[in-house]
Design a protein around this motif. Structure first.
Motif, PDB file in Angstrom:
ATOM      1  N   ASN A  94       0.824  -1.207   0.000  1.00 57.63           N
ATOM      2  CA  ASN A  94       0.000   0.000   0.000  1.00 57.63           C
ATOM      3  C   ASN A  94       0.857   1.256   0.000  1.00 57.63           C
ATOM      4  N   ARG A  95       1.964   1.227   0.730  1.00 58.29           N
ATOM      5  CA  ARG A  95       2.854   2.394   0.771  1.00 58.29           C
ATOM      6  C   ARG A  95       3.526   2.607  -0.595  1.00 58.29           C
ATOM      7  N   GLU A 141       1.022   4.233  -2.974  1.00 62.38           N
ATOM      8  CA  GLU A 141       0.830   5.662  -2.748  1.00 62.38           C
ATOM      9  C   GLU A 141       1.943   6.493  -3.375  1.00 62.38           C
ATOM     10  N   GLU A 185       1.852   6.024  -7.559  1.00 64.20           N
ATOM     11  CA  GLU A 185       0.609   6.372  -8.269  1.00 64.20           C
ATOM     12  C   GLU A 185       0.744   7.699  -9.006  1.00 64.20           C
TER      13      GLU A 185
END
Length: 216
Positions: A153-154, A157, A160
């Motif tokens: 998830n990091r 982020e 993206e």
């Protein structure tokens, strides 16, 4: 009688007290008018919009004699000196500070020699020589499955906003594998190294296993 005759020799001199009372202070020659400074030119004050004084700078206009002497020409420096603020180019910025750019399909991939040089600017990544071309790969050993999901998830982020995405794999219960390459050119582009450098900036100290302390 002899003593009185000697004293009479000094009778014509004024006394000490009278001498001090009659002395006048020394007089000085007046300055030439060309060297006099009008009171209005001694200092100036700057007033703000509300009328408050910002301070006394003690400035004055140069004397006419100073102007005639050409004193300004003897000052080091040149009034025509041009000052420029230079913006660092991309080569001066670290990879993590650069932005990904468009890649043309006609652009050749980065050679192995150049890739080896750029590899020194990223941490924990290695080169893979696959059949489709060179790739970048990085592995993380984490505490557990949840930490692996948190790392993915990091990474998402961070990458993206770049528009250039790595392949991410959650392997076993606690390992994450990331691979980067530019499929449109069949190898590596500068974008791959930029994204790798940005991923390197991600904090992972709270996700990796804690080191066991061995007591002697």
């Amino acid at each position: 009688m002899a003593v009185s005759s000697h004293l009479s020799c000094f009778s014509h001199l004024p006394s000490l007290s009278s001498t001090h009372s009659t002395l006048s202070p020394p007089s000085y020659l007046p300055l030439p008018s060309s060297l006099r400074t009008p009171r209005s030119q001694k200092t100036f004050k700057i007033r703000a919009a509300g009328g408050d004084l910002l301070g006394d700078f003690g400035a004055r206009d140069p004397f006419p004699a100073e102007i005639e002497s050409g004193f300004g020409e003897k000052v080091l420096g040149f009034s025509s000196t041009e000052h420029k603020i230079l913006i660092p180019n991309l080569s001066a910025l670290s990879l993590s500070q650069q932005e990904c750019g468009p890649v043309s399909p006609l652009q050749p991939p980065i050679s192995r020699e150049d890739a080896q040089k750029l590899l020194k600017k990223v941490v924990g990544w290695r080169l893979l020589d696959e059949q489709e071309g060179l790739r970048l790969q990085c592995l993380w050993k984490l505490r557990d499955f949840k930490c692996g999901v948190d790392l993915i998830n990091r990474i998402h982020e961070v990458v993206e906003v770049t528009g250039h995405f790595p392949n991410l794999h959650l392997e076993q219960p606690n390992q994450v594998r990331a691979e980067l390459w530019t499929a449109s050119i069949g190898g590596l582009s500068m974008n791959d190294f930029i994204v790798a450098a940005k991923i390197d900036q991600i904090k992972t100290s709270d996700l990796v296993p804690k080191k066991m302390r061995v007591w002697a």
